[in-house]
Design an enzyme around this catalytic site. Structure first.
Site, PDB file in Angstrom:
ATOM      1  N   LYS A 198      11.457   3.704  24.030  1.00 55.68           N
ATOM      2  CA  LYS A 198      10.103   3.990  24.504  1.00 55.68           C
ATOM      3  C   LYS A 198       9.338   4.655  23.373  1.00 55.68           C
ATOM      4  O   LYS A 198       9.713   5.722  22.894  1.00 55.68           O
ATOM      5  CB  LYS A 198      10.162   4.905  25.729  1.00 55.68           C
ATOM      6  CG  LYS A 198       8.794   5.300  26.247  1.00 55.68           C
ATOM      7  CD  LYS A 198       8.886   6.047  27.555  1.00 55.68           C
ATOM      8  CE  LYS A 198       7.528   6.530  27.993  1.00 55.68           C
ATOM      9  NZ  LYS A 198       7.580   7.314  29.228  1.00 55.68           N
ATOM     10  N   LYS A 251       9.446  -0.604  25.542  1.00 51.91           N
ATOM     11  CA  LYS A 251       8.135  -0.252  26.072  1.00 51.91           C
ATOM     12  C   LYS A 251       7.292   0.398  24.998  1.00 51.91           C
ATOM     13  O   LYS A 251       7.817   1.281  24.312  1.00 51.91           O
ATOM     14  CB  LYS A 251       8.353   0.717  27.231  1.00 51.91           C
ATOM     15  CG  LYS A 251       7.093   1.276  27.830  1.00 51.91           C
ATOM     16  CD  LYS A 251       7.438   2.382  28.792  1.00 51.91           C
ATOM     17  CE  LYS A 251       6.136   2.970  29.282  1.00 51.91           C
ATOM     18  NZ  LYS A 251       6.316   4.196  29.988  1.00 51.91           N
TER      19      LYS A 251
HETATM   20  C1  PBG Z   1       6.402   8.575  31.817  1.00 53.14           C
HETATM   21  C2  PBG Z   1       5.824   7.222  31.851  1.00 53.14           C
HETATM   22  C3  PBG Z   1       4.661   6.822  31.219  1.00 53.14           C
HETATM   23  C4  PBG Z   1       4.512   5.478  31.488  1.00 53.14           C
HETATM   24  C5  PBG Z   1       5.573   5.094  32.283  1.00 53.14           C
HETATM   25  N1  PBG Z   1       6.403   6.198  32.472  1.00 53.14           N
HETATM   26  C6  PBG Z   1       3.621   7.583  30.520  1.00 53.14           C
HETATM   27  C7  PBG Z   1       3.872   8.330  29.300  1.00 53.14           C
HETATM   28  O1  PBG Z   1       4.939   8.287  28.691  1.00 53.14           O
HETATM   29  O2  PBG Z   1       2.927   9.033  28.962  1.00 53.14           O
HETATM   30  C8  PBG Z   1       3.392   4.651  30.971  1.00 53.14           C
HETATM   31  C9  PBG Z   1       3.229   3.349  31.622  1.00 53.14           C
HETATM   32  C10 PBG Z   1       1.966   2.682  31.312  1.00 53.14           C
HETATM   33  O3  PBG Z   1       1.192   3.038  30.428  1.00 53.14           O
HETATM   34  O4  PBG Z   1       1.714   1.683  32.013  1.00 53.14           O
HETATM   35  N2  PBG Z   1       6.950   8.928  33.016  1.00 53.14           N
END
Ligand code: PBG
Length: 329
Positions: A198, A251
């Site tokens: 991520k 992601k």
């Molecule tokens: C964190 C999380 C995020 C997203 C999914 N899980 C946000 C972040 O890391 O700030 C982002 C998903 C998206 O932008 O569609 N729990």
């Protein structure tokens, strides 16, 4: 010089009609491969549009069952739940409360559509007053103080009926801790889908508006990955595999297609790609302005994510894509 009058390779032969194009099509999309993210919030009888994500709403628990029913009717078989609690605190305690929004929504969804796959996002950022993904100590997110809370949340979601838990906090060893806690609490069958690679991304912007989870100070670069690093991404994924993840994830999706492809060639687990909020909102905004054709741009993006090697795509276009696929078949 090539003599164009003589027979030989002519790649256009296979492009002459829709039927032959379909015959040689290499990459298929199917609604059963799509997961729809769903925002569930506190309150009652609320269906609240998210301004930065046209077409996406926040649903109160009592409204979420009928929405998921609609997704099911479109052919979507999996939903990824994000909770927006009534109150936030330093420790993100609503994330691991047994009557939090996600456990309640899970029960509501399962009562309405028993066969739908409920995936619960496991993170603290939607629940902490400071918006970080873990417990903050001396201005830093404390890894080892956070991991047990994530494990507790995962157990609550599994107990409520979620078949899959998806830790997204990017804490080291979160998958191992969750796997152990699930097994110890009798949830051996619960699937762990790790948000393995991520990246710290600007493309999460609209989501943070949706979930009210913008960090109050600093950013997430001390725990999410740098977009410049692909070898490190493979180490992150390897870590999740070693810790017992059943499904790995990359992601965001579009800016990281090379990571999906590398993961595909190296690992034999199912790979999910999360096409995040910013990827959705870019296409929506341009199409609302008449600058892009929404349907063909969205389907092109989804196809490219599949072509890169993703088995599963998490996308805010899930319902629309399922309906488009039905129309096209
Ligand atoms: C964190 C999380 C995020 C997203 C999914 N899980 C946000 C972040 O890391 O700030 C982002 C998903 C998206 O932008 O569609 N729990």
């Amino acid at each position: 010089m090539i003599d164009i009058e003589r027979p030989g390779t002519r790649l256009r032969r296979l492009r002459r009609s829709e039927s032959i194009r379909r015959l040689v099509n290499e990459t298929d999309l199917h609604p059963s491969k799509l997961i729809a993210p769903v925002f569930v919030r506190h309150g009652e009888k609320v269906v609240e549009p998210i301004e930065s994500m046209p077409g996406v709403n926040r649903y109160s628990v009592d409204e979420v069952g009928s929405y998921v029913g609609r997704l099911w009717d479109a052919g979507i078989r999996g939903v990824l739940l994000f909770g927006i609690p009534g109150s936030k605190d330093e420790m993100g305690s609503q994330a691991y409360s047994s009557d939090g929004v996600v456990p309640r929504a899970t029960a509501e969804i399962k009562a309405n559509i028993p066969s739908v796959l409920v995936v619960a996002d496991v993170c603290l950022c939607e629940y902490t007053s400071h918006g970080h993904c873990g417990v903050v100590k001396e201005g830093q997110v404390d890894n080892d103080a956070t991991v047990p809370l994530l494990a507790k949340a995962a157990v609550e979601y599994a107990r409520a009926g979620a078949e899959v838990v998806a830790p997204s906090a990017m804490m080291d060893h979160q998958v191992a801790a969750i796997r152990t806690a699930l097994d110890d609490s009798g949830h051996r069958e619960t699937v762990v889908m790790g948000y393995s690679a991520k990246f710290a991304s600007s493309f999460y912007g609209p989501f943070r508006e949706a979930a009210g989870s913008t960090p109050a100070f600093g950013d997430r670069r001390a725990y999410q990955m740098s977009g410049a690093n692909s070898r490190e991404a493979l180490r992150e994924i390897q870590g999740d595999v070693d810790e017992g993840a059943d499904i790995i994830m990359v992601k965001p999706a579009l800016p990281y297609l090379d990571i999906i492809t590398k993961a595909r060639s190296r690992f034999n687990l199912p790979i999910a790609a999360y096409s995040v909020s910013g990827e959705y909102s870019m296409i929506k905004a341009a199409s609302i302005n008449g600058w892009l054709n929404e349907r063909s741009a969205a389907m092109e993006a989804l196809t490219s994510i599949r072509r890169a090697g993703a088995d599963i795509i998490i996308t805010y276009f899930a319902e629309q894509a399922a309906n488009w696929l039905k129309e096209a078949s």
